[in-house]
Design a protein around this motif. Structure first.
Motif, short mmCIF file in Angstrom:
data_model
loop_
_atom_site.label_atom_id
_atom_site.label_comp_id
_atom_site.label_asym_id
_atom_site.label_seq_id
_atom_site.Cartn_x
_atom_site.Cartn_y
_atom_site.Cartn_z
N SER A 85 -35.45 8.26 38.45
CA SER A 85 -35.72 9.23 39.51
C SER A 85 -35.25 8.66 40.83
O SER A 85 -34.97 7.47 40.96
CB SER A 85 -37.22 9.56 39.58
N LYS A 86 -35.18 9.52 41.82
CA LYS A 86 -34.79 9.06 43.15
C LYS A 86 -35.81 8.07 43.71
O LYS A 86 -35.45 7.10 44.38
CB LYS A 86 -34.66 10.25 44.10
N SER A 87 -37.08 8.33 43.44
CA SER A 87 -38.11 7.45 43.98
C SER A 87 -38.03 6.06 43.35
O SER A 87 -38.18 5.04 44.03
CB SER A 87 -39.50 8.06 43.75
N HIS A 88 -37.79 5.99 42.01
CA HIS A 88 -37.64 4.70 41.37
C HIS A 88 -36.41 3.97 41.91
O HIS A 88 -36.46 2.75 42.15
CB HIS A 88 -37.48 4.88 39.85
N LEU A 131 -28.53 14.35 40.51
CA LEU A 131 -29.92 14.01 40.78
C LEU A 131 -30.59 15.08 41.62
O LEU A 131 -31.76 15.39 41.45
CB LEU A 131 -29.99 12.66 41.49
N ASP A 189 -31.73 18.22 39.67
CA ASP A 189 -32.98 18.09 38.91
C ASP A 189 -34.15 18.39 39.82
O ASP A 189 -34.26 17.82 40.88
CB ASP A 189 -33.12 16.69 38.33
N GLU A 245 -38.15 18.47 41.08
CA GLU A 245 -39.17 17.42 41.14
C GLU A 245 -40.04 17.45 39.89
O GLU A 245 -40.46 16.42 39.38
CB GLU A 245 -40.02 17.61 42.38
N LEU A 305 -38.20 15.71 37.05
CA LEU A 305 -38.20 14.26 37.21
C LEU A 305 -39.53 13.67 36.80
O LEU A 305 -39.61 12.64 36.15
CB LEU A 305 -37.85 13.88 38.65
N GLU A 306 -40.64 14.34 37.24
CA GLU A 306 -41.97 13.83 36.89
C GLU A 306 -42.20 13.91 35.39
O GLU A 306 -42.77 13.02 34.78
CB GLU A 306 -43.04 14.62 37.63
N ASP A 319 -39.86 13.85 33.03
CA ASP A 319 -39.07 12.80 32.37
C ASP A 319 -39.72 11.45 32.55
O ASP A 319 -39.72 10.62 31.66
CB ASP A 319 -37.65 12.76 32.96
N SER A 320 -40.25 11.21 33.76
CA SER A 320 -40.87 9.91 34.03
C SER A 320 -42.11 9.70 33.17
O SER A 320 -42.35 8.63 32.65
CB SER A 320 -41.21 9.79 35.51
#
Length: 428
Positions: free
Chosen positions: A28-31, A403, A406, A408, A411-412, A414-415
């Protein structure tokens, strides 16, 4: 299933090796932002040092008649396998020299012309390197100048500095110019000239200072305050003591003392005074290596302790071996050598890290594993190397637009579904 708490995710990420973290940047972008941050790189390095994981042995064949290659071996794997690294300054006609290492960064240099050098900061574990801007030092044409170097770290500003002391001749007089490169500012600065004499090329970095040794004294440079000082060398160990060159071991400065009656080498640790002054303090004997045989003229260089601390890895010049303090047994380390490669003659112990060599750093290429003769099927190490290569290609192919497309929520999801299992599988 509820999402993992951010602090828990960060704690898990800090336990992972660099190769796994590079793969997880695409979760993810945050990671990606967290793993790429300076704070995360600093915390990850500190945890590796505290837990004694991720320690590597870098080997290079610095021979001025051949092309320089770099290899690494893993302490976690008992140094059994040797892997080839890409040399970002590799040349078919010139040798690449290592002028310092610090926190997983290496200062590389290669001569170009007119006694000048090209420099690069290189992280062999993220495979990123940065060519440094040329130092503006100038001298009269045809004058053979002498230069020494050093690489150090300023924790207060999270900055890496390169120090260059160069003898130049202007108007018929020799002087020693001191130039400092800051990675944060990406520029060279000239500070006050010093009275100097010929020392070793490479400064030893330990406890916030660089040290260059002459025949009978040591010149130190406080990397934070950018001031020089003189260090008193060990000299009171008796009339039969032979004092050998200073070494850095475990981030500290040591003075080896050779004794031939009986044959042994004592290693004295430099201890700073209570005020914490870089130039203050004295020397304290830390450990002794018992030797057998003829009169000794040189001391083996300590490289690293085992995790348990009961044995030590020593570089004896023509061999590297583990030394057991209890029974004084020696176990030679056999490094795999590529055909046509000269014997290894330089060893650097470091911790793999995410420390960036600079904002405009480039990719040095793909690291290759040394092929072991008579291997049957692909080993776990082969599979991990293939996974690392594939994951980096995937990261290159994944554009920023993909990215952003995708959501939010995706992404959550998938995470939650993938990252927890992947993180646990790649964790200690």
């Amino acid at each position: 299933m509820p999402p993992l708490l951010p602090d828990l995710v960060t704690d898990v990420l800090l336990r992972l090796p660099v190769t796994s973290l590079l793969r997880f940047r695409c979760l993810s972008k945050s990671h990606c932002a967290e793993i790429d941050s300076q704070d995360f790189a600093k915390n990850h390095l500190n945890r590796s040092i505290q837990s004694k994981t991720g320690q590597k042995l870098i080997i290079n064949n610095e021979d001025f008649t051949v092309t320089t290659d770099f290899y690494y071996a893993e302490f976690d794997g008992n140094l059994d396998d040797t892997y080839l690294l890409n040399n970002p300054l590799k040349s078919s006609r010139r040798c690449t020299s290592v002028f310092g290492s610090c926190n997983g960064l290496f200062l590389l240099g290669i001569y170009v012309k007119d006694d000048n050098m090209d420099f690069a900061l290189w992280n062999p574990f993220t495979k990123k390197y940065k060519k440094l801007p040329p130092c503006p030092v100038q001298t009269n044409p045809g004058f053979k100048r002498y230069t020494c170097f050093g690489l150090g770290y300023v924790s207060a500003t999270n900055d890496y500095k390169i120090v260059m002391i160069s003898r130049v001749r202007n108007d018929g007089d020799d002087c020693y110019q001191v130039w400092v490169f800051s990675l944060n500012s990406n520029s060279w600065r000239r500070i006050q000239d010093v009275k100097h004499e010929r020392t070793s090329w490479v400064g030893l970095y330990a406890n916030g200072a660089l040290y260059w040794e002459t025949k009978d004294k040591c010149v130190g440079f406080d990397i934070t305050n950018e001031v020089f000082f003189s260090l008193t060398l060990l000299s009171d160990c008796g009339p039969t003591a032979i004092y050998y060159d200073l070494v850095v071991f475990g981030g500290n400065l040591y003075s080896p003392v050779i004794r031939n009656e009986p044959n042994s080498i004592e290693y004295y640790l430099r201890v700073r005074d209570n005020g914490g002054e870089v130039a203050g303090g004295g020397w304290r004997k830390e450990f002794t290596i018992q030797e057998e045989g003829n009169v000794m003229l040189s001391a083996p260089l300590p490289l690293a302790y085992s995790k348990e601390g009961d044995i030590i890895l020593l570089n004896g010049g023509n061999l590297v071996y583990w030394y057991n303090f209890e029974n004084q047994e020696r176990t030679r380390v056999e490094f795999l050598r590529l055909p046509g490669c000269p014997p290894y003659n330089n060893f650097f112990v470091c911790w793999e890290s995410l420390v960036s060599p600079g904002n405009d750093s480039a990719f040095d290429g793909r690291a290759e594993e040394v092929i072991i003769e008579d291997s049957e099927d692909d080993s776990e190490d082969d599979l991990e190397a293939d996974s690392e290569d594939d994951s980096e290609d995937d990261l290159e192919d994944d554009s920023e637009d993909d990215l952003e497309d995708d959501s939010e929520d995706d992404l959550e999801a998938d995470s939650e579904d993938d990252s927890e299992d992947d993180l646990e599988a790649d964790s200690d």
